[in-house]
Design an enzyme around this catalytic site. Structure first.
Site, short mmCIF file in Angstrom:
data_model
loop_
_atom_site.label_atom_id
_atom_site.label_comp_id
_atom_site.label_asym_id
_atom_site.label_seq_id
_atom_site.Cartn_x
_atom_site.Cartn_y
_atom_site.Cartn_z
N THR A 67 0.82 -1.22 0.00
CA THR A 67 0.00 0.00 0.00
C THR A 67 0.86 1.27 0.00
O THR A 67 2.01 1.25 0.47
CB THR A 67 -0.90 -0.02 1.26
OG1 THR A 67 -1.45 1.28 1.47
CG2 THR A 67 -0.12 -0.38 2.52
N ASP A 68 0.27 2.37 -0.46
CA ASP A 68 0.96 3.66 -0.38
C ASP A 68 1.07 4.16 1.06
O ASP A 68 1.84 5.08 1.35
CB ASP A 68 0.28 4.72 -1.27
CG ASP A 68 -1.17 5.01 -0.91
OD1 ASP A 68 -1.71 4.37 0.02
OD2 ASP A 68 -1.78 5.89 -1.56
N GLU A 69 0.27 3.57 1.96
CA GLU A 69 0.23 4.07 3.35
C GLU A 69 1.56 3.87 4.07
O GLU A 69 1.82 4.51 5.09
CB GLU A 69 -0.92 3.42 4.13
CG GLU A 69 -2.24 3.65 3.41
CD GLU A 69 -3.48 3.34 4.22
OE1 GLU A 69 -3.43 3.36 5.46
OE2 GLU A 69 -4.52 3.07 3.59
N TYR B 263 -1.76 -0.47 11.11
CA TYR B 263 -1.90 -1.16 9.82
C TYR B 263 -0.71 -0.87 8.91
O TYR B 263 -0.04 -1.78 8.41
CB TYR B 263 -3.20 -0.74 9.11
CG TYR B 263 -3.22 -1.07 7.63
CD1 TYR B 263 -3.24 -2.39 7.19
CD2 TYR B 263 -3.22 -0.05 6.66
CE1 TYR B 263 -3.24 -2.69 5.83
CE2 TYR B 263 -3.22 -0.34 5.31
CZ TYR B 263 -3.24 -1.66 4.89
OH TYR B 263 -3.23 -1.96 3.55
N LYS C 88 2.29 -3.31 7.40
CA LYS C 88 2.54 -3.51 5.97
C LYS C 88 3.98 -3.12 5.61
O LYS C 88 4.64 -3.79 4.82
CB LYS C 88 1.55 -2.69 5.13
CG LYS C 88 0.13 -3.20 5.13
CD LYS C 88 -0.04 -4.59 4.54
CE LYS C 88 0.14 -4.63 3.04
NZ LYS C 88 -0.21 -5.98 2.49
P1 NAD Z 1 -9.48 -7.49 2.48
O1 NAD Z 1 -9.41 -7.21 3.94
O2 NAD Z 1 -10.74 -7.22 1.73
O3 NAD Z 1 -9.10 -9.02 2.20
C1 NAD Z 1 -8.05 -9.68 2.85
C2 NAD Z 1 -8.21 -11.17 2.59
O4 NAD Z 1 -7.10 -11.85 3.22
C3 NAD Z 1 -9.49 -11.77 3.16
O5 NAD Z 1 -10.08 -12.64 2.23
C4 NAD Z 1 -9.00 -12.54 4.38
O6 NAD Z 1 -9.81 -13.67 4.70
C5 NAD Z 1 -7.61 -12.96 3.94
N1 NAD Z 1 -6.70 -13.22 5.06
C6 NAD Z 1 -6.51 -12.44 6.18
N2 NAD Z 1 -5.60 -13.00 7.00
C7 NAD Z 1 -5.18 -14.15 6.38
C8 NAD Z 1 -4.23 -15.15 6.71
N3 NAD Z 1 -3.54 -15.10 7.85
N4 NAD Z 1 -4.05 -16.18 5.85
C9 NAD Z 1 -4.76 -16.24 4.69
N5 NAD Z 1 -5.67 -15.33 4.35
C10 NAD Z 1 -5.89 -14.28 5.15
O7 NAD Z 1 -8.25 -6.67 1.85
P2 NAD Z 1 -8.11 -6.00 0.41
O8 NAD Z 1 -8.64 -4.61 0.47
O9 NAD Z 1 -8.59 -6.94 -0.62
O10 NAD Z 1 -6.52 -5.88 0.34
C11 NAD Z 1 -5.72 -6.94 -0.22
C12 NAD Z 1 -4.26 -6.55 -0.13
O11 NAD Z 1 -4.04 -5.33 -0.85
C13 NAD Z 1 -3.77 -6.30 1.30
O12 NAD Z 1 -2.47 -6.81 1.40
C14 NAD Z 1 -3.77 -4.77 1.42
O13 NAD Z 1 -2.80 -4.34 2.34
C15 NAD Z 1 -3.41 -4.37 -0.01
N6 NAD Z 1 -3.91 -3.06 -0.44
C16 NAD Z 1 -5.22 -2.71 -0.28
C17 NAD Z 1 -5.67 -1.47 -0.74
C18 NAD Z 1 -7.12 -1.07 -0.62
O14 NAD Z 1 -7.47 0.08 -0.96
N7 NAD Z 1 -8.03 -1.95 -0.20
C19 NAD Z 1 -4.78 -0.59 -1.36
C20 NAD Z 1 -3.43 -0.98 -1.50
C21 NAD Z 1 -3.01 -2.22 -1.05
P1 TYD Z 2 -10.67 3.87 4.44
O1 TYD Z 2 -11.64 3.46 3.38
O2 TYD Z 2 -10.77 3.26 5.80
O3 TYD Z 2 -9.20 3.64 3.81
P2 TYD Z 2 -7.75 4.11 4.37
O4 TYD Z 2 -7.85 4.51 5.78
O5 TYD Z 2 -6.95 2.87 4.15
O6 TYD Z 2 -7.34 5.25 3.46
O7 TYD Z 2 -10.75 5.43 4.62
C1 TYD Z 2 -10.54 6.31 3.52
C2 TYD Z 2 -10.63 7.72 4.05
O8 TYD Z 2 -11.96 7.98 4.49
C3 TYD Z 2 -9.74 7.95 5.27
O9 TYD Z 2 -9.19 9.26 5.20
C4 TYD Z 2 -10.70 7.84 6.44
C5 TYD Z 2 -12.01 8.33 5.86
N1 TYD Z 2 -13.24 7.72 6.46
C6 TYD Z 2 -14.28 8.55 6.92
O10 TYD Z 2 -14.19 9.79 6.86
N2 TYD Z 2 -15.39 7.96 7.45
C7 TYD Z 2 -15.52 6.60 7.55
O11 TYD Z 2 -16.56 6.10 8.08
C8 TYD Z 2 -14.47 5.76 7.05
C9 TYD Z 2 -14.56 4.26 7.12
C10 TYD Z 2 -13.34 6.37 6.50
#
Ligand code: NAD
Ligand code: TYD
Length: 356
Positions: A132-134, A158, A162
């Site tokens: 992630t960019d975070e 988090y 990561k």
């Molecule tokens: P999500 O929380 O929707 O899904 C995570 C999945 O991993 C779930 O299906 C969960 O059951 C599985 N999981 C959790 N712990 C596990 C373990 N110990 N063993 C096997 N499986 C396990 O997450 P997401 O939003 O789909 O993100 C997927 C990946 O992409 C993550 O690594 C996250 O850090 C990264 N990412 C997410 C975003 C975003 O905006 N959602 C952006 C950049 C990177």
């Molecule tokens: P989120 O979807 O939790 O992603 P991330 O924290 O990984 O960026 O949140 C996106 C942005 O929205 C973040 O700045 C927090 C804000 N946010 C709210 O303002 N209200 C909410 O209920 C949630 C879940 C997030």
């Protein structure tokens, strides 16, 4: 075939569906099925011989070793993680266990397997880590966007977990020679997004007549990328990325949260107007800010474009419209994920966040 971890979550499930549709190459999908994992995301693959699902933990070295020996994947793509910042603030244990310890165990099992492969298979093998960019921390309004060489300054449990996993992946390459690739992507949105994250939460709350909780002043900026574009970026990096390199992935689409919420409200006003004729934006409620809330993320995605020719296909306008429409078309998916565990989380998180 390839091994995907976390393939029942939001991005992983989109990736599995996209991968099978675009390449036809079989997928072994290892997922623990935490609250965020949902096999309904993959219901359209029922009976598909190219998808093998195994419920299990990336931290279970013996299980991963036996899956690698049995299926001999040519690559591993690691999506599995605890992914929600707010949950990591309430309790970080699962984040440490999966994102750090789990990634370590996965790397060790993959390394043992990879180092025993015959020459050509070993040379072609890849381990792609999805991050992630975070991990880069927070930007001031006028600072340039994150490049791959930006210092790592994670601020939430988090993002710290990561960043730790990214460092492990890097070290397993430098020390052990494991052929790794890392992608650091901005905020995704699209189908199958669990409604604890901003965009799906706003859609489902709006439709349910509930408040739309905006943290603080709503002026925190994120870069938003349609999930299908993230999937195509990962496919491209897996195919042609230089071993040991990191690639930033982003949508060139920085927006403050409040603007995102207004956009969702306006689309709902058009596609599913409120029965009283009032705008959904009336439901916006400013609530207590997230502790340690990062002010701004922005991704400089020029490296992946220059080296690998990837850029996003979707604009924010087209992607967000598709996304809102998807939630309107899938009320049963929403109802099913709003299980008891989901309701408990929402109660704990937002009960304390009284209107500001
Ligand atoms: P999500 O929380 O929707 O899904 C995570 C999945 O991993 C779930 O299906 C969960 O059951 C599985 N999981 C959790 N712990 C596990 C373990 N110990 N063993 C096997 N499986 C396990 O997450 P997401 O939003 O789909 O993100 C997927 C990946 O992409 C993550 O690594 C996250 O850090 C990264 N990412 C997410 C975003 C975003 O905006 N959602 C952006 C950049 C990177
Ligand atoms: P989120 O979807 O939790 O992603 P991330 O924290 O990984 O960026 O949140 C996106 C942005 O929205 C973040 O700045 C927090 C804000 N946010 C709210 O303002 N209200 C909410 O209920 C949630 C879940 C997030």
């Amino acid at each position: 075939m390839i091994l995907i971890t976390g393939g029942a979550g939001f991005i992983g499930a989109n990736f599995v569906l996209d991968w099978l549709a675009k390449t036809g190459e079989p997928v072994l999908n290892l997922d623990k099925l935490t609250y965020a994992g949902n096999l309904e995301n993959l219901a359209s693959l029922e009976g598909h011989t190219g998808h093998v699902f195994v419920q299990g933990d990336i931290g279970d070295g013996a299980l991963v070793a036996s899956l690698l020996a049995q299926h001999r994947p040519r690559a591993v793509v690691n999506f599995a993680a605890e992914s929600h910042v707010d949950r990591s603030i309430h309790g970080a244990e699962d984040f440490i266990q999966t994102n750090i310890v789990g990634t370590f165990r996965l790397l060790e099992a993959v390394r043992a397997h990879w180092s025993a492969l015959p020459g050509a298979e070993q040379a072609a093998f890849r381990f792609l880590h999805v991050s992630t960019d975070e991990v880069y921390g927070s930007l001031a309004p006028n600072e340039p966007a994150f490049t791959e060489t930006h210092r790592t300054e994670p601020n939430s449990p988090y993002s710290a977990s990561k960043a730790a996993s990214d460092h492990l992946v890097r070290a397993w390459h430098h020390t052990h020679g494991l052929p790794v690739l890392t992608t650091n992507c901005s905020n995704n949105y699209g189908p199958f997004h669990f409604p604890e994250k901003l965009i799906p939460l706003m859609i489902v709350n709006a439709l349910a007549g509930k408040p739309l909780p905006v943290y603080g002043d709503g002026q925190q900026v994120r870069d938003w990328l349609y999930v299908g574009d993230h999937c195509s970026a990962i496919r491209r990096v897996l195919e042609a990325g230089r071993v040991g390199e990191t690639y930033n992935v982003g949508g060139w689409n920085e927006k403050p949260n409040l603007e995102i919420v207004h956009t969702v409200c306006a689309l709902l006003d058009e596609l599913r107007p409120r029965s009283d004729g009032q705008p959904y934006a009336q439901q916006i409620t400013f609530v207590k800010d997230r502790p340690g809330h990062d002010r701004r993320y922005a991704i400089d995605a020029r490296k992946i474009e220059r080296e690998l020719g990837w850029k996003p296909a979707e604009t924010f306008e087209s992607g967000i419209r598709k996304t809102v429409q998807w939630y309107l078309d899938h009320p049963e998916w929403v109802a099913h994920v709003q299980s008891g565990a989901y309701r408990e989380w929402v109660q704990a998180q937002y009960a304390a966040a009284a209107p500001a």
